[in-house]
Design an enzyme around this catalytic site. Structure first.
Site, PDB file in Angstrom:
ATOM      1  N   CYS A  83     -17.346   9.946  13.396  1.00 46.56           N
ATOM      2  CA  CYS A  83     -18.143   9.289  12.359  1.00 46.56           C
ATOM      3  C   CYS A  83     -19.482   8.805  12.916  1.00 46.56           C
ATOM      4  O   CYS A  83     -19.514   8.107  13.936  1.00 46.56           O
ATOM      5  CB  CYS A  83     -17.374   8.100  11.788  1.00 46.56           C
ATOM      6  N   CYS A  89     -19.781   0.430  11.382  1.00 46.65           N
ATOM      7  CA  CYS A  89     -18.838   0.225  10.282  1.00 46.65           C
ATOM      8  C   CYS A  89     -17.591  -0.492  10.781  1.00 46.65           C
ATOM      9  O   CYS A  89     -17.105  -0.236  11.884  1.00 46.65           O
ATOM     10  CB  CYS A  89     -18.462   1.574   9.673  1.00 46.65           C
ATOM     11  N   CYS A  92     -12.978   1.767  10.860  1.00 43.02           N
ATOM     12  CA  CYS A  92     -12.173   2.375  11.923  1.00 43.02           C
ATOM     13  C   CYS A  92     -12.488   1.710  13.262  1.00 43.02           C
ATOM     14  O   CYS A  92     -13.630   1.296  13.500  1.00 43.02           O
ATOM     15  CB  CYS A  92     -12.469   3.871  12.044  1.00 43.02           C
ATOM     16  N   GLN A 276      -0.366   3.105  -2.033  1.00 37.58           N
ATOM     17  CA  GLN A 276      -0.563   3.547  -0.651  1.00 37.58           C
ATOM     18  C   GLN A 276      -1.698   4.564  -0.599  1.00 37.58           C
ATOM     19  O   GLN A 276      -1.777   5.471  -1.431  1.00 37.58           O
ATOM     20  CB  GLN A 276       0.722   4.164  -0.100  1.00 37.58           C
ATOM     21  N   ASN A 310       6.913   2.626  -6.571  1.00 37.86           N
ATOM     22  CA  ASN A 310       6.780   3.650  -5.527  1.00 37.86           C
ATOM     23  C   ASN A 310       8.115   3.991  -4.876  1.00 37.86           C
ATOM     24  O   ASN A 310       8.416   5.166  -4.629  1.00 37.86           O
ATOM     25  CB  ASN A 310       5.784   3.166  -4.473  1.00 37.86           C
ATOM     26  N   GLU A 326       8.351  -7.691  -8.643  1.00 41.56           N
ATOM     27  CA  GLU A 326       6.947  -7.650  -8.221  1.00 41.56           C
ATOM     28  C   GLU A 326       6.235  -8.913  -8.700  1.00 41.56           C
ATOM     29  O   GLU A 326       6.566  -9.464  -9.750  1.00 41.56           O
ATOM     30  CB  GLU A 326       6.270  -6.393  -8.795  1.00 41.56           C
ATOM     31  N   ASP A 353       7.274 -14.576  -8.602  1.00 37.82           N
ATOM     32  CA  ASP A 353       6.581 -14.975  -7.385  1.00 37.82           C
ATOM     33  C   ASP A 353       7.620 -15.027  -6.269  1.00 37.82           C
ATOM     34  O   ASP A 353       8.451 -15.940  -6.220  1.00 37.82           O
ATOM     35  CB  ASP A 353       5.923 -16.343  -7.578  1.00 37.82           C
ATOM     36  N   ASP A 373       9.166  -4.182   0.814  1.00 42.75           N
ATOM     37  CA  ASP A 373       7.863  -3.580   1.122  1.00 42.75           C
ATOM     38  C   ASP A 373       6.775  -4.623   0.886  1.00 42.75           C
ATOM     39  O   ASP A 373       5.947  -4.489  -0.014  1.00 42.75           O
ATOM     40  CB  ASP A 373       7.637  -2.336   0.243  1.00 42.75           C
ATOM     41  N   CYS A 399       3.754  -3.475   7.058  1.00 49.54           N
ATOM     42  CA  CYS A 399       2.380  -3.127   7.431  1.00 49.54           C
ATOM     43  C   CYS A 399       1.863  -4.043   8.538  1.00 49.54           C
ATOM     44  O   CYS A 399       0.666  -4.041   8.840  1.00 49.54           O
ATOM     45  CB  CYS A 399       1.453  -3.163   6.220  1.00 49.54           C
TER      46      CYS A 399
END
Length: 442
Positions: A83, A89, A92, A276, A310, A326, A353, A373, A399
């Site tokens: 890049c 930036c 990444c 995602q 998902n 959710e 919640d 998730d 994550c």
């Protein structure tokens, strides 16, 4: 590269003279680690085995941070970033490391963090879920900045640790058709009379076409609307304007919401809501979760932080009774609509919640299998209700390996064992680590 730090009593912000450092390893955020005068020094951009010239920019009692000035001896694993904006930036941060080494670093970091923070190791380390290292993102949000002097809009991504918007023309991790849209859309935005009212731009590569979603804080003029319509037709895309109240105006031939498919399951989603970003890895991830849980026809499955379905909908296709929960009301409605569209009846969705008191929730009770998730903060509060749920198997999609390790503690205390652990390389060229873990009652 700009760096901003809050003053603290035990730190010094005085810049040092140039120092020469030998880098020995990477930390979990992808920064090089060296030693200097008894302190651990973190150097973003440096790689193990390299000797670098650096400048200390923040010093604390036991560690310091440094700015990389020059690599005096390269690592064999160093590659030229693809890049042209990589040094500016903030998107990444590992393009300078070969893709194979990125993945081996993430794998070892995941295993080490789990062992260190949760004091447990998986009985089986699953093969990493990997895909293309470039042009993998089907979705991205770009920022805009209006310069009052030049009266021009800058479109791009924010610089590292800064609010500055870097003007970009293309992005090598974004799906190629979306990357090719950045430059012409930048020209279009600067032709609008209401360009001062522009917020962010979201680009989406969906199964039903390409979408460009503009956030605007004031109503469109007829003149601007005509320009947007012409651009949408010329580029064969759907150009969506999102107003202050969330209302959507769509220009182009396609008046549908964007959607993606997982097998024969169709999942619509509203621009702005979470999906995602890596389609190929998401498909592999969902398949692995369904395989690991191995749901039987008479089992009750709970999917917490379910989004638009998902995992819930593919799990329901596999059998059993599935309950999705959710915290975003709009996504709950979307999940219900998605179930109806795919004619899946053995699933129900609830808005809750998940960080609050769950004791009165109608869905809380005994389940056979549990899927988690959560966002980066993890699912610690939800796991306080394990005694009521008592699942025999849990798949945790994470994550952030640090929150996964922290959340493993209540699971281990309740008699669960970490059976499988696997890396999910959702974000190549970055330090971000996603993982899937399978816990089972011993």
């Amino acid at each position: 590269m700009a760096q901003f730090f809050k003053a603290k009593p035990n730190s010094s912000k005085q810049l040092s003279a140039k120092v020469t450092l030998d880098v020995t390893q990477l930390d979990h955020l992808g920064a090089g680690i060296a030693q200097h005068q008894g302190k651990v020094v973190f150097i973003p951009g440096a790689l193990p085995g390299e000797r670098v010239a650096a400048q200390l920019i923040e010093q604390k009692k036991r560690h310091a941070r440094a700015k990389l000035l020059k690599v005096e001896s390269d690592s064999h694993d160093r590659v030229e970033p693809r890049c042209p904006y990589y040094d500016k930036c903030g998107g990444c941060d590992l393009q300078h490391l070969s893709i194979d080494k990125q993945r081996s670093h993430k794998q070892s970091t995941l295993v080490d963090l789990m062992a260190k923070l949760s004091h447990t190791e998986a009985e089986l380390l699953a093969p990493a879920l990997t895909g293309d290292g470039w042009h993998y993102r089907r979705r991205a949000r770009l920022a805009t900045y209006y310069n009052k002097e030049s009266k021009q809009i800058t479109l791009g991504f924010r610089a590292s640790s800064s609010r500055q918007v870097i003007d970009i023309k293309q992005c090598p991790v974004l799906a190629k058709p979306l990357s090719d849209l950045i430059s012409p859309i930048s020209v279009l935005l600067n032709q609008l009379t209401a360009k001062k009212a522009l917020g962010h731009l979201e680009l989406i590569d969906a199964d039903n076409g390409y979408f460009a979603v503009l956030r605007m804080t004031k109503a469109l003029s007829d003149k601007d609307a005509k320009k947007l319509a012409c651009f949408a037709n010329e580029k064969s895309i759907s150009l969506v304007v999102q107003g202050n109240e969330g209302e959507l105006t769509i220009f182009g031939d396609n008046d549908e919401l964007p959607y993606y498919t997982l097998g024969d399951v169709k999942l619509n989603f509203t621009p702005g809501n979470f999906v995602q970003v890596n389609a190929a890895i998401n498909e592999a991830m969902v398949k692995q979760a369904v395989d690991w849980l191995s749901v039987q026809g008479d089992e009750r499955v709970l999917d917490l932080f379910c989004g638009v379905g998902n995992f819930s909908l593919p799990l329901a296709r596999a059998g059993g009774e599935v309950i999705g929960v959710e915290g975003v009301p709009e996504m709950v409605k979307q999940a219900r609509d998605n179930a109806a569209d795919s004619k899946i009846e053995n699933v129900s969705f609830f808005h809750t919640d998940l960080s609050a008191d769950l004791s009165k929730e109608p869905w809380l009770g005994k389940v056979d299998k549990l899927l988690l998730d959560p966002a980066r903060a993890g699912a610690f509060e939800s796991l306080q209700w394990l005694k009521k749920m008592k699942p025999k198997a849990i798949v945790y999609v994470s994550c952030d390996p640090s929150s996964l390790a922290r959340d493993s503690e209540p699971l281990l205390k309740h008699g669960y064992k970490l059976k499988r652990l696997g890396l999910i390389d959702m974000f190549p060229q970055t330090h971000h680590i996603e993982a899937m873990a399978l816990f089972e009652l011993d």
